[in-house]
Scaffold this active site. Structure first.
Site, PDB file in Angstrom:
ATOM      1  NE  ARG A 116      -3.666  -2.695   2.896  1.00 57.11           N
ATOM      2  CZ  ARG A 116      -3.496  -3.535   3.052  1.00 57.11           C
ATOM      3  NH1 ARG A 116      -1.942  -3.484   3.997  1.00 57.11           N
ATOM      4  NH2 ARG A 116      -4.498  -4.462   3.686  1.00 57.11           N
ATOM      5  CE  LYS A 141      -7.990  -1.079   5.397  1.00 54.99           C
ATOM      6  NZ  LYS A 141      -8.042  -0.860   3.973  1.00 54.99           N
ATOM      7  CG  HIS A 209      -5.558   0.714  -3.416  1.00 50.91           C
ATOM      8  ND1 HIS A 209      -4.779   1.172  -2.497  1.00 50.91           N
ATOM      9  CD2 HIS A 209      -6.309  -0.026  -2.707  1.00 50.91           C
ATOM     10  CE1 HIS A 209      -5.386  -0.211  -1.559  1.00 50.91           C
ATOM     11  NE2 HIS A 209      -6.109  -0.283  -1.766  1.00 50.91           N
ATOM     12  NE  ARG A 212      -3.440  -3.428  -1.532  1.00 53.21           N
ATOM     13  CZ  ARG A 212      -3.257  -4.363  -0.234  1.00 53.21           C
ATOM     14  NH1 ARG A 212      -1.393  -4.686  -0.385  1.00 53.21           N
ATOM     15  NH2 ARG A 212      -3.734  -5.203   0.232  1.00 53.21           N
ATOM     16  CG  HIS A 235      -7.509  -8.980   1.137  1.00 52.61           C
ATOM     17  ND1 HIS A 235      -7.490  -9.509   0.174  1.00 52.61           N
ATOM     18  CD2 HIS A 235      -6.422  -7.434   1.287  1.00 52.61           C
ATOM     19  CE1 HIS A 235      -6.790  -7.784  -0.940  1.00 52.61           C
ATOM     20  NE2 HIS A 235      -6.549  -7.153  -0.183  1.00 52.61           N
ATOM     21  CE1 TYR A 244      -7.398  -6.913  -6.565  1.00 59.72           C
ATOM     22  CE2 TYR A 244      -7.157  -8.197  -4.283  1.00 59.72           C
ATOM     23  CZ  TYR A 244      -7.302  -6.792  -5.221  1.00 59.72           C
ATOM     24  OH  TYR A 244      -6.920  -6.276  -4.645  1.00 59.72           O
TER      25      TYR A 244
END
Length: 274
Positions: A116, A141, A209, A212, A235, A244
């Site tokens: 990120r 994150k 982003h 990514r 995640h 995705y």
């Protein structure tokens, strides 16, 4: 405040009964009315939130014995846009426009390692293991640590930048190269501005982003396991990673035709097969 009052006025006039007599059924009809006006679900939810707050105020602040007619199921579902990724030719055009070794290294870490923008900005020299080709992402994150790996081209790009990186007392990897902050760690906004500059120069629509997302999509198309991609991206929920799959048409197309070949071979000897 003016907008809030307008929302309340709009509802009170429409419902055409005293507010204490408005029911959840009336709210459902009001939602249908707003939808017929082609208001977006997000706008409808703004109306509902305003009405909910109005009833809360009457009950809690004014002491009115009144039931709130807004129910949880009244909230409109807002569709989440699918992750955008760059096509291979767009990636090539973008990096062709990037001449700075620092910027090239920053964006390669996003594209190859799935970092990120804030993780790139906060990257320190001590978390990079060149021999193992790993980077420890600390306090990512959700306050989660994770290990990511560097491809050959990402490692080469990072090494090229580190060989010309100015000496600095800060341990942050990427430094501002111009202005009053020269020699200080580059900010998140500083990285985003560089992305905006190169995207405009390359004449493509791209963000940090997007790189990514591109990494995740390319890995999925290369048959990487979904759990592996989830781990690399950090995640918490595999459902986030599964999004995705919906944009990875190459893999879907390949899997479809591969499966169909097997199916047709199995059914070729079936006399009932047309």
């Amino acid at each position: 405040m003016k907008n809030y009052l307008n929302l309340i006025k709009h509802f009170v006039v429409w419902v055409d009964v005293p507010v204490e007599e408005a029911t959840h059924t009336a709210v459902s009809r009001y939602i249908e009315y707003l939808m017929r006006k082609r208001l977006a679900p997000k706008t409808v939810n703004c109306h509902l939130n305003g009405i909910r707050q109005f009833y809360h105020y009457l009950r809690e602040e004014e002491g009115v014995a009144i039931a709130n007619p807004i129910r949880k199921n009244h909230t409109q579902k807002i569709s989440r846009p699918l992750p955008r990724h760059l096509r291979d030719e767009q990636v090539e055009v973008f990096f062709h426009a990037v001449k700075s070794q620092r910027d090239h290294a920053m964006f390669m870490l996003m594209l190859r390692c799935g970092l990120r923008v804030e993780e790139v900005a906060n990257l320190t020299l001590g978390v990079i293991d060149v021999k193992r080709r790993t980077i420890l992402i600390e306090d990512g994150k959700g306050a989660k640590d994770r290990i990511v790996y560097m491809s050959n081209d990402a490692l080469q790009s990072l090494a090229a930048y580190l060989s010309v990186r100015p000496a600095s007392r800060t341990r942050k990897v990427f430094l501002a190269e111009k202005g009053t902050c020269m020699g200080q760690p580059i900010s998140i906004r500083g990285i985003q501005r560089r992305m905006e500059y190169y995207a405009k120069k390359a004449k493509i629509r791209a963000s940090c982003h997007h790189l990514r997302h591109t990494m995740a999509t390319q890995m999925l198309n290369a048959d990487a396991d979904l759990a592996t991609i989830q781990d690399l991206l950090g995640h918490s929920n595999v459902k986030t990673t599964q999004r995705y799959c919906r944009v990875s048409n190459v893999k879907v197309q390949r899997d479809y035709f591969k499966a169909m070949e097997v199916i047709m071979l199995r059914t070729a000897g079936n006399p009932d097969n047309p």
